[in-house]
Design a protein around this motif. Structure first.
Motif: not given
Ligand code: SF4
Ligand code: SF4
Length: 310
Positions: A150-156, A107-110, A93-101
């Motif tokens: 959820a991010t705009n850093a890439c596509g599916p 500069g991406f939305y995540c 849980y904490f690792e996912a939060k850190a990765l999103a940050a």
């Protein structure tokens, strides 16, 4: 960017990352409303995360614990009663939060997303449905905690991997389930023990049938999709933290730190330890002392245990 996210996910301890299209999940919503398992998750993924071009599915794979003494009766050993899922899930849980940050810092939305990960994965062709209600993902079987960003850093990225389907006529999970929650083809979530274990208070039938702390994984233990997974030794620190006598006496701090304070409030681990110990005829004096617990759910469980087993 996908390669860079995959690499960062591995550095955060995730076994795999998949890149999903943010699709709406109306069928999941219908089923979840009937069984009241929506749990605040966003079924209309594009509406809930309008800035997302992709949902990154992070797979936290974990291994079962190996029993130190295989001669002990089944379900008597701590290795059967402490579930690695909750410890792995808390860490990740904490690792996912850190990765999103980290992705957002570029500069991406995540952001971490609260959505039905299993349903979205299946809709994207990732993983296979299992009759026990879980997602089987590639080599990890059903032993995986799932997180989504959820991010705009890439596509599916369309998925071409192999995911194990249920063998026809298997039914091992249905035979093993102590609650009769699994039919030939699917799980009835409202019968699963876990359905009644979110809060601190557990109904008497759950205290009676409960197999492990915080949940149950009998349907995963017997599943051939997990048969190839090599069991790991139960770390001493975890064994000591979940010592039943210690938990009944109210010393739950270490076990709560390992499995997450938000899912273990109200004396939950104490009352589960009471139920498991009472059924083995153990720790009567400690259970009597629990009648004075500050937590009503613990006092109720102690009364139940003393009336029924001592
Ligand atoms: S978690 Fe336990 S109670 Fe729930 S379906 Fe699986 S075996 Fe049955
Ligand atoms: S035990 Fe058998 S039927 Fe149940 S989920 Fe596993 S493969 Fe499917």
């Amino acid at each position: 960017m996908r390669d860079s996210i995959r690499k960062a996910a591995r550095q955060h301890g995730f076994a795999a990352a998949y890149f999903l299209a943010p699709l709406p999940l109306p069928l999941w919503r219908e089923r979840a409303s009937l069984s009241r398992t929506q749990c605040g998750m966003d079924w209309d993924v594009p509406a809930a995360y309008p800035g997302a071009t992709c949902v990154v599915l992070l797979v936290e794979a974990y291994l079962p614990y190996r029993r130190a003494d295989d001669n002990r009766p089944r379900a008597d050993a701590p290795e059967d009663r402490i579930l690695p899922y909750y410890i792995a899930e808390h860490r990740a849980y904490f690792e996912a939060k850190a990765l999103a940050a980290e992705i957002a810092a570029q500069g991406f939305y995540c952001e971490t997303a609260r959505l039905p990960a299993r349903a979205l994965a299946l809709e994207n062709g990732v993983g296979a449905h299992s009759n026990n209600g879980l997602l089987a993902v590639g080599e990890f079987g059903t032993r995986a905690a799932l997180f989504t960003l959820a991010t705009n850093a890439c596509g599916p990225l369309p998925e071409a991997g192999e995911h194990p389907a249920c063998e026809e006529g298997c039914g091992a999970c249905a035979r093993a389930c102590p609650a009769g929650a699994i039919s030939a083809a699917e799980l009835d979530a409202t019968k699963c023990l876990r359905y009644y274990m979110d809060g601190a208070a557990h109904p008497p039938f759950v205290l009676e049938k409960l197999t492990s702390f915080l949940g149950c994984d009998l349907c995963q233990r017997v599943c051939p999709k997990n048969a190839h997974l090599k069991a790991q030794p139960l770390p001493e620190e975890i064994r000591a933290a979940f010592d039943p006598r210690r938990l009944i006496l109210g010393d739950t701090a270490k076990a709560r730190a390992l499995s997450g304070r938000n899912v273990t409030g109200g004396g939950k681990l104490t009352l589960e330890a009471i139920a498991l110990a009472a059924r083995d005829g153990l720790h009567e004096s400690e259970i009597r002392a629990a009648l004075a617990s500050p937590h009503p759910a613990v006092r109720d469980a102690a009364k139940w245990a003393l009336e029924k087993y001592f």
